[in-house]
Design an enzyme around this catalytic site. Structure first.
Site, PDB file in Angstrom:
ATOM      1  N   ARG A 199      -8.073  -6.989 -26.572  1.00 39.60           N
ATOM      2  CA  ARG A 199      -8.721  -6.755 -27.860  1.00 39.60           C
ATOM      3  C   ARG A 199      -7.652  -6.690 -28.947  1.00 39.60           C
ATOM      4  NH1 ARG A 199     -12.639  -1.632 -28.366  1.00 39.60           N
ATOM      5  NH2 ARG A 199     -13.584  -2.700 -26.597  1.00 39.60           N
ATOM      6  N   LYS A 207      -5.850  -0.532  -7.888  1.00 36.38           N
ATOM      7  CA  LYS A 207      -6.371   0.782  -7.541  1.00 36.38           C
ATOM      8  C   LYS A 207      -6.517   1.599  -8.828  1.00 36.38           C
ATOM      9  CE  LYS A 207      -2.361   3.750  -6.784  1.00 36.38           C
ATOM     10  NZ  LYS A 207      -2.745   4.826  -7.678  1.00 36.38           N
ATOM     11  N   ASP A 251      -2.542  -2.962  -3.395  1.00 36.76           N
ATOM     12  CA  ASP A 251      -1.838  -1.707  -3.180  1.00 36.76           C
ATOM     13  C   ASP A 251      -0.368  -2.077  -3.224  1.00 36.76           C
ATOM     14  OD1 ASP A 251      -0.490   0.501  -2.175  1.00 36.76           O
ATOM     15  OD2 ASP A 251      -2.125   1.071  -0.837  1.00 36.76           O
ATOM     16  N   HIS A 252       0.301  -1.772  -4.338  1.00 35.32           N
ATOM     17  CA  HIS A 252       1.637  -2.333  -4.537  1.00 35.32           C
ATOM     18  C   HIS A 252       2.641  -1.850  -3.495  1.00 35.32           C
ATOM     19  CE1 HIS A 252       2.252   1.470  -6.823  1.00 35.32           C
ATOM     20  NE2 HIS A 252       3.498   1.342  -6.411  1.00 35.32           N
ATOM     21  N   LYS A 284       6.230  -3.847  -0.958  1.00 34.01           N
ATOM     22  CA  LYS A 284       7.619  -3.421  -0.852  1.00 34.01           C
ATOM     23  C   LYS A 284       8.245  -3.969   0.429  1.00 34.01           C
ATOM     24  CE  LYS A 284       7.139   0.794  -3.601  1.00 34.01           C
ATOM     25  NZ  LYS A 284       8.105   0.402  -4.635  1.00 34.01           N
ATOM     26  N   GLU A 305       8.001  12.682  -5.815  1.00 33.37           N
ATOM     27  CA  GLU A 305       8.373  12.212  -7.151  1.00 33.37           C
ATOM     28  C   GLU A 305       9.001  13.373  -7.905  1.00 33.37           C
ATOM     29  OE1 GLU A 305       5.400   9.225  -8.952  1.00 33.37           O
ATOM     30  OE2 GLU A 305       4.153  10.581  -7.756  1.00 33.37           O
ATOM     31  N   ASP A 315      -5.034   9.839  -5.847  1.00 33.16           N
ATOM     32  CA  ASP A 315      -4.110   8.932  -6.518  1.00 33.16           C
ATOM     33  C   ASP A 315      -3.214   8.185  -5.540  1.00 33.16           C
ATOM     34  OD1 ASP A 315      -2.781   7.702  -8.685  1.00 33.16           O
ATOM     35  OD2 ASP A 315      -1.227   9.236  -8.674  1.00 33.16           O
ATOM     36  N   HIS A 337      -1.832   4.529  -0.746  1.00 38.11           N
ATOM     37  CA  HIS A 337      -0.462   4.266  -0.306  1.00 38.11           C
ATOM     38  C   HIS A 337      -0.145   4.894   1.049  1.00 38.11           C
ATOM     39  CE1 HIS A 337      -0.057   2.728  -4.229  1.00 38.11           C
ATOM     40  NE2 HIS A 337       0.435   3.781  -4.838  1.00 38.11           N
ATOM     41  N   LYS A 375       4.421  15.848  -7.043  1.00 39.04           N
ATOM     42  CA  LYS A 375       5.177  15.621  -8.280  1.00 39.04           C
ATOM     43  C   LYS A 375       6.060  16.814  -8.573  1.00 39.04           C
ATOM     44  CE  LYS A 375       2.138  12.292 -10.546  1.00 39.04           C
ATOM     45  NZ  LYS A 375       3.167  11.228 -10.540  1.00 39.04           N
TER      46      LYS A 375
END
Length: 505
Positions: free
Chosen positions: A60, A168, A197-198, A202, A236, A255, A260, A358
């Site tokens: 947009r 996802k 699913d990245h 890997k 993380e 998440d 993953h 996290k």
């Protein structure tokens, strides 16, 4: 061309798609700018895209093609992995188009359809196009209806292949995942749907299969007779950043655990497939997901946590409830630890401990296979005090590699044993740099290789694991832990009750 894991011939030849278009919905977003556009440049720089390849951006914005090209240039140059070459970008620039409009704008999608039709003649794409949904899930139905209305998802009408790439999260529970899968399947055929699913892109994750099935050293001991437990960690050191709206409604379990981490578990635990065909690999992963057992007492076998203010890497970090956009009474977890079992002949009795969080001390994702101790040690007990269990650790990020930990004699006149580690790192063992996950996955979409993409059954079975946990956690408060700690004490106590402890990642 075939899958390079299956066909040795393909390892010696680059896999290059047919002339085609990649349509990116939401091309102005972070994912497109930081991952997709740089991945396209890196693929082009490695000579893996056909001359007729076209990028079509949809957003947009009241942009002309020149503005889009400049935005794409800045994104690719800032975030690309391979060396920057202007001549490569110049070739890509001539193959870029932009269509502006809202997702409910019929005229905009008519223009997109016209653009793809024109590219048949100008770039020879023969109707081949992949639609990448780099957009919020709530926008999926609108875009899917537009693609169906214009016939852009119809392979027969378009005279080539039409594929859709869905990021996802795949729903928020089993019910919403089924609704989403039904929506997509109503418009595209099953083999044309790619759920990204990245993590599966890997290099080290793909190496799990090579490590297990190409080496006779490991497969004979990959079972409950020799394995004491398996730990999968995704830590993380950062907080939620600017994602408060998404994260507070989602939490760590939805998440990263549902996708993953359960995918990592499936790859570690699955049986050897009859071939490296996508369908065969998916079938074996699905068997594992269906064999997962939850803790009998979910409260005792799981831990939810939420970070308080503290210190990470020498810098003060605010608590979760102090993050911008987070309600002061939020019970959303930023940490989760779960004890799972797998009820089959290979893994019965072996606990799989999974944790993610996290604001932990450092960023690391790894799979640790911890082996049972030798049944008899013919040494003086004092000589083996520093000896732990053998471990095989697969490091997914940030430093990709494999560590094998075993006991060895300390040099000297006594028989003192101590743990040592043999450390294999991709960056040191191979001269070629590992491709970024999105490079591999975007290329696979364009080629039509679905090996690294979960199917609907895997997604839905993963929600069958997570939904009972979420239901049991309703009304409970997460345990607190300070930023910079390895999670709540309750997570350590969960393992201590079984005589184990978390591996120091």
């Amino acid at each position: 061309m075939g899958n390079p894991l299956r066909d040795p011939q393909d390892r010696r030849l680059p896999r290059i798609p047919e002339p085609c278009a990649l349509v990116i919905f939401g091309v102005t977003g972070d994912l497109a700018r930081k991952k997709l556009l740089p991945a396209v440049y890196d693929l082009a720089n490695r000579g893996l895209l056909p001359p007729g390849f076209v990028v079509v951006g949809f957003a947009r914005r009241d942009w002309d093609h020149g503005t889009f090209e400049q935005v794409a240039y800045e994104a690719a140059k800032t975030h690309s992995r391979t060396p920057w070459r202007e001549e490569v970008w110049a070739r890509l620039t001539g193959n870029m188009k932009f269509v502006g409009g809202a997702f409910d704008d019929d005229a905009a999608f008519d223009r997109l359809n016209d653009t793809l039709n024109e590219l048949r003649d100008t770039h020879g794409i023969a109707g081949n196009a992949a639609f990448y949904f780099s957009i919020p899930p709530q926008a999926f139905p609108t875009v899917l209806k537009q693609l169906a209305r214009t016939g852009m998802a119809d392979n027969e009408k378009c005279g080539g292949w039409r594929r859709v790439v869905v990021e996802k999260p795949f729903g928020t529970d089993l019910g919403s995942a089924k609704e989403l899968n039904d929506l997509v399947d109503d418009v595209f055929t099953g083999q044309d749907v790619f759920r990204i699913d990245h993590y599966l892109g890997k290099e080290t994750v793909q190496n799990i299969m090579a490590l297990r099935f190409a080496n006779s050293l490991f497969e004979p001991v990959w079972n409950s007779k020799y394995v004491d437990s398996v730990q999968i960690t995704m830590a993380e050191d950062v907080g939620i950043g600017t994602r408060a709206g998404f994260y507070d409604a989602t939490g760590t379990a939805r998440d990263v655990f549902q996708n993953h981490l359960l995918q990592l578990l499936a790859l570690v635990a699955m049986e050897e497939p009859t071939s490296f065909d996508a369908a065969e690999i998916r079938a074996e992963k699905l068997k594992v997901l269906r064999a997962i057992s939850l803790p009998k007492d979910i409260n005792a076998g799981t831990v939810r946590g939420q970070y308080l203010q503290g210190w990470v890497a020498g810098e003060r970090a605010k608590g979760y409830l102090d993050e911008d956009g987070v309600p002061s009474d939020s019970n959303t977890e930023t940490y989760v630890a779960v004890r799972l079992g797998i009820q089959n002949r290979r893994w019965a009795g072996v606990p799989f401990y999974i944790r993610a969080g996290k604001r932990l001390p450092r960023r690391v994702t790894e799979v640790a296979v911890l082996f049972k101790k030798a049944p008899h040690l013919p040494f003086n007990p004092a000589d083996v005090e520093a000896l732990g269990e053998n471990q095989l650790v697969i490091r997914v990020q940030p430093e990709e590699g494999v560590v094998l930990k075993f006991g060895s004699k300390v040099p000297g006149t006594t028989m003192e044993l101590r743990d040592i580690a043999m450390d294999f790192q991709y960056g040191e063992a191979f001269t070629e740099q590992s491709p970024e996950a999105y490079e591999r996955l975007v290329l696979d979409v364009l080629i039509g290789d679905r090996t690294l993409f979960p199917d609907a059954a895997e997604v839905e079975q993963s929600w069958n694991v997570v939904d009972p946990l979420e239901e049991a956690w309703i009304g409970t408060k997460p345990e607190q832990y300070r930023s910079g700690e390895w999670g709540p004490r309750a997570a350590d106590e969960m393992l201590a009750r079984e005589g184990r402890h978390w591996r120091r990642a």
